[in-house]
Design an enzyme around this catalytic site. Structure first.
Site, PDB file in Angstrom:
ATOM      1  N   LYS B  74      -8.148  -0.428  26.612  1.00 38.38           N
ATOM      2  CA  LYS B  74      -6.754  -0.321  27.058  1.00 38.38           C
ATOM      3  C   LYS B  74      -5.964   0.489  26.030  1.00 38.38           C
ATOM      4  CE  LYS B  74      -2.930  -3.185  28.770  1.00 38.38           C
ATOM      5  NZ  LYS B  74      -2.457  -4.566  29.023  1.00 38.38           N
ATOM      6  N   SER B 149      -0.808  -5.575  33.602  1.00 37.18           N
ATOM      7  CA  SER B 149      -0.651  -4.221  33.106  1.00 37.18           C
ATOM      8  C   SER B 149      -1.975  -3.519  32.775  1.00 37.18           C
ATOM      9  CB  SER B 149       0.210  -4.250  31.832  1.00 37.18           C
ATOM     10  OG  SER B 149      -0.445  -4.958  30.808  1.00 37.18           O
ATOM     11  N   SER B 173      -1.790 -10.060  32.206  1.00 36.54           N
ATOM     12  CA  SER B 173      -2.173  -8.645  32.302  1.00 36.54           C
ATOM     13  C   SER B 173      -3.672  -8.371  32.265  1.00 36.54           C
ATOM     14  CB  SER B 173      -1.495  -7.847  31.181  1.00 36.54           C
ATOM     15  OG  SER B 173      -0.141  -7.638  31.494  1.00 36.54           O
TER      16      SER B 173
END
Lengths: 472, 484
Positions: B74, B149, B173
């Protein structure tokens, strides 16, 4: 009648090995931007560490200032934007200062007074900004240097008390060995809050803050000026505004920096990146046990030993001298030792730009030197001559005195001859003596010492002199 | 094209060990797939470096399960010399000078970083749409959001572009996109995985975790990234488990709580039905299941708005145009430099959240909102602790719904928070929670089940998850037309 209310805020830079929230070296004076880790840059993704040495030092300060300790404490973020603040927040202690509700005892004009301490907390310094024509430069060596902020209660009545409070505080930090406390180098920074109120009123007047004053005596000057300025304003029926001022040492006045905006909003909240710190009873006890002798206790013991106030002041101001005296005072005459340390020895050090450490003074030699003086075996004049010799040769002062022919003439017969000779050569002194004039013996004494090149034992000579004069 | 990357880590390990394949085969497959169709999963690819590393690995012994396995990271986890953007214009040319602790750990295991994945800007969002870059899509149905996210990490693993990925979870997330994309996603106990190098959103809630194709891979990756870290004082020194040993253990006798709040009418009927099917399955296996009430759960969203956004407003203050990140071209004074750099660098959602966060910490509001929220958070934590004195695990749906269409939440700022209704309480309490795929809805969109354990009891989650996975035997490869 108008009376002043004064509070003082002091920032003290701690001389820990590393910074407070990173392992970077705590040495601002090195080449700019060399003692910097990613943490000090507020680099994205980094998290603060916590330097235990800093907590220890702050705990010492808090205990030496008789504070209560927040045994479960945390850190808070103080949020504001400024280029010298790389994270956009300062990690400080708002809710749980390490120490609170303490006091310092000060001496002013012969009275003593306790000045309350509101709080002592740990925080980090910002970058040093250097403003130049081409813009502002930042030195990150200072970012994250540990500070403690010490906030007094508004219990200071005048400039003299403020100065005494700061001197006392400075001495304590120095004796704790946690800071250099040099105002001119920024390792101690003082702000003063001054307001005036009617004596009988219990409502404080409007507070004016004087920021970053350049020396302790300037704190006194600026407070005095500020008290007068505010009193004049009030007399004229004007209102004092809440504002921040600075001291101008050229005009000895304070100058407006900025008006206080209504309540700076620092959006404090607990720092989530640092765990709570628990200070156990044992930790506190260990710290208490490890505290060095502090100036107040020293002063008391010096007075009890009969050392004069001037020498006490010099000793306290020169921590290496007072610590040396502490080591030897049981083994020799402390009054004589104090005289030598604060007199001839200190001027020797100053003359040679040395510290006591540089000198590497042997305590045994020093005490035997003091013994020679205290017993009268050496006159003070001889002492003056011998001191630099034995400091440089690093040999026993007794041996050196002998080598230098400073041995005293103790032989009564030899001395009696000298006494008689001097009296006969100065008949007018006999007259003076009969009239009861002191100067007669003093003069004759001087003549005998001259005759003996300072080697006559003054006690014996004095006795013989009186005996001989009585015969006339 | 090959499709090794839909195989399990253990299978790949055997192939690598027996030299049937080389790391370069996996890396080349990853980039071939990405070139063909990338779902906008990546912001930055690490192609050159990855190929070079894969080559170098050929001379080394295959010494651990993760050796040579391609992973996606990420883009809020800093990687040395590999651009790390947080999917923000603010950091779109930011090349970090150090590696996050988790990156060091995966490099020690000789895993190969394929690239940095798309996400909501600064992890603020639950659809991936707040990214400064073209947003990632859901490999199961590209008209649907992948969740957020960690949108790109979910899309990359779900699309089999990589074996596994790291995400981060502040309010859901990792779990929500895992549930939307048919993945196993775990948010570990707060402190289990070092946050050093994770660009902070909300420091007291953030946690990095594994997003994988199956439970076993998840356990392997968690073990690799866990452990105390002197660079993160909030990391725990609780010993790291050998999580893989927890797989396949007997579930009979496990005491499991189902919060009534998690099965209310706000939960989609099909989602609820699937969870009930699993509950029936577990009861048959000898688990004891009770429906219980847990107080304060209903405050999750306001708590999140106050605590997460308060912390975020402070964490994002360092992006001021002075040291790193976007600097405005023209400014006449300091204030303008700040205002313009931040106005240009941050997107709408981030600005909105910074404003809310600043508001709840301002002056008297700190007492009205922030300090009250901390008290309530503490009560919620106590309530969870109480449940875990009687139960081994808590289960329920991960989300109230399945993946939905793009655009539906962006008109209402509050709505997007409601995705995290069931996941936020786990962050508030600092507990570990997993989303496990348990089936599909009528549109063949994945449905996730939430499994929550007590602190550092991730083993129990893995035991239950591995049992359910084995029983359901779901095909979780969205395929996209590929066969091996």
């Amino acid at each position: 009648m108008l009376v002043p209310t004064i509070g003082v805020e002091v920032h003290v830079e701690l001389k820990s090995k590393a910074k407070v929230y990173s392992h970077a070296k705590n040495a601002f004076s090195n080449e700019p931007n060399t003692n910097v880790e990613v943490i000090d840059l507020g680099y994205p993704g980094t998290l603060p560490k916590l330097n235990k040495e800093v907590i220890n030092m702050a705990l010492k300060a808090a205990l030496a200032c008789h504070c209560k300790i927040n045994q479960v404490m945390h850190f808070d973020r103080k949020n504001y934007f400024y280029p010298d603040l790389p994270k956009g927040y300062q990690i400080t202690q708002q809710e749980t200062p390490i120490g609170y509700d303490g006091y310092l005892e000060i001496e002013v004009d012969g009275y003593t007074k306790k000045i309350g301490i509101e709080r002592i907390h740990i925080e980090e310094d910002t970058c040093k900004s250097i403003h130049s024509l081409n813009g502002t430069l930042l030195n990150f060596n200072r970012a994250g240097v540990p500070l403690i902020e010490i906030v007094s209660k508004p219990e200071i009545a005048n400039d003299k008390e403020a100065v005494a409070y700061l001197e006392t505080l400075r001495e304590i930090m120095l004796y704790l060995g946690i800071s250099d406390v040099k105002i001119e180098e920024g390792s101690m920074r003082c702000d003063a809050n001054v307001s005036l109120k009617e004596e009988e009123s219990n409502q404080f007047g409007t507070k004016v803050e004087i920021k970053n004053i350049g020396s302790i005596s300037y704190v006194g000057t600026s407070i005095r000026y500020e008290i007068n300025r505010q009193a004049e304003m009030l007399k004229r029926g004007e209102k004092v505004h809440e504002e921040t001022r600075r001291f101008d040492d050229k005009t000895n006045t304070t100058i407006l920096m900025r008006m206080k905006e209504t309540g700076n909003d620092y959006r404090y909240f607990p720092e989530p990146d640092l765990p709570y710190v628990t200070i156990s009873d044992e930790w506190i006890q260990e710290t208490l046990d490890s505290l060095p002798v502090l100036p107040a206790a020293l002063r008391k013991s010096y007075r009890e030993a009969g050392i004069n106030e001037n020498n006490i002041k010099t000793l306290i101001a020169n921590i290496d001298l007072s610590m040396f005296l502490e080591r030897i005072k049981e083994r020799c005459n402390p009054v004589v030792a104090a005289n030598i340390l604060t007199g001839d020895l200190l001027s020797y050090l100053n003359k040679n730009s040395m510290t006591l450490d540089d000198l590497n003074l042997n305590p045994d030699y020093f005490t035997s030197f003091i013994d020679l003086l205290a017993s009268g075996e050496l006159s003070s004049k001889q002492g003056k001559e011998l001191l630099p010799v034995f400091l440089e040769k690093k040999e026993s002062p007794k041996k050196l005195a002998k080598l230098l022919g400073m041995e005293q003439i103790q032989d009564t017969d030899a001395l009696l001859l000298m006494v008689k000779k001097v009296i006969e050569a100065n008949p007018s002194s006999i007259e003076d003596y009969k009239k009861g004039l002191d100067r007669a013996t003093k003069y004759l004494m001087g003549q005998i010492m001259k005759e003996s090149r300072g080697q006559a034992n003054p006690q014996i000579v004095s006795k013989l002199l009186v005996e001989e004069l009585e015969k006339y | 094209m090959t499709n090794y990357l839909s195989k399990s880590i253990k299978e790949l390990h055997e192939l690598l060990k027996s030299k049937s394949i080389k790391p370069i085969d996996l890396v080349e497959e990853a980039f071939a797939k990405i070139e063909e169709h990338d779902y906008h999963a990546f912001i930055t690819l690490n192609k050159e470096e990855a190929l070079k590393e894969a080559k170098e690995l050929e001379n080394l012994e295959v010494d651990n399960l993760l050796f040579g396995i391609p992973i996606a990271i990420k883009d809020n986890i800093v990687t040395k010399n590999l651009r790390t953007t947080c999917a923000s214009h603010m950091l779109d040319d930011f090349d970090p000078i150090y590696d996050a602790t988790v990156i060091k750990k995966i490099k020690e295991r000789h895993m190969i970083i394929i690239g940095k994945t798309n996400m909501d800007e600064f992890a603020m969002g639950s659809t991936g749409e707040t990214s400064y870059f073209p947003y990632a899509v859901n490999p199961w149905n590209e008209t649907k959001v992948p969740g957020g996210s960690s949108s790109g990490s979910a899309a990359a693993v779900s699309g089999r572009l990589v074996s596994l990925a790291l995400g981060s979870d502040t309010g859901g997330s990792i779990r929500q996109p895992s549930s939307f994309c048919g993945l196993v996603g775990l948010k570990p106990t707060y402190g289990r995985v070092s946050r050093y190098g994770l660009i902070a959103f909300a420091s007291s809630l953030d946690q990095i975790g594994p997003m994988t194709q199956n439970v076993e891979d998840n356990a392997i990756l968690l073990e690799a990234i866990s452990g105390s870290d002197e660079n993160d004082l909030t990391s725990s020194d609780t010993p790291v488990g050998h999580y893989i040993d927890a797989l396949g253990k007997d579930v009979c006798g496990l005491k499991i709580a189902v919060p009534n709040y998690y099965m209310s009418d706000t939960v989609d009927r099909e989602v609820k039905h699937k969870v009930e099917e699993v509950i029936a399955l577990l009861e048959k296996a000898g688990c004891v299941i009770d429906y219980i009430d847990i107080p304060y759960l209903e405050y999750a969203i306001p708590l999140y708005q106050i605590i997460a956004l308060g912390e975020a407003s402070s964490n994002l203050a360092r992006f001021d145009g002075i040291k790193f990140g976007h600097v405005t071209d023209e400014f006449s004074d300091l204030e303008e430099l700040y205002k313009k750099s931040r106005a240009e660098g941050f997107g709408r959602e981030v600005k909105r959240r910074i404003m809310i966060g600043s508001y709840v910490l301002s002056g008297e509001n700190a007492n009205i909102y922030y300090h009250k929220a901390l008290v309530l958070r503490n009560e919620m934590t106590k309530a969870f602790r109480e449940v875990f004195t009687k139960y081994d695990l808590i289960i329920g749906p991960t989300n109230t719904n399945v993946a939905y269409d793009f655009g539906v939440k962006s008109d209402d700022a509050l709505k997007s928070f409601y995705d995290d209704l069931l996941t936020i309480p786990v962050n508030m309490a600092g507990l570990p929670g997993m989303s496990l795929p348990i089936g599909f809805n009528h549109e063949h969109l994945p449905i996730g089940m939430h499994i929550i354990s007590s602190y550092f009891m991730e083993e129990k989650i893995y035991t239950l998850a591995s049992y359910i996975e084995k029983e359901l035997k779901l095909d979780l490869d969205p395929k996209g037309g590929r066969t091996c």
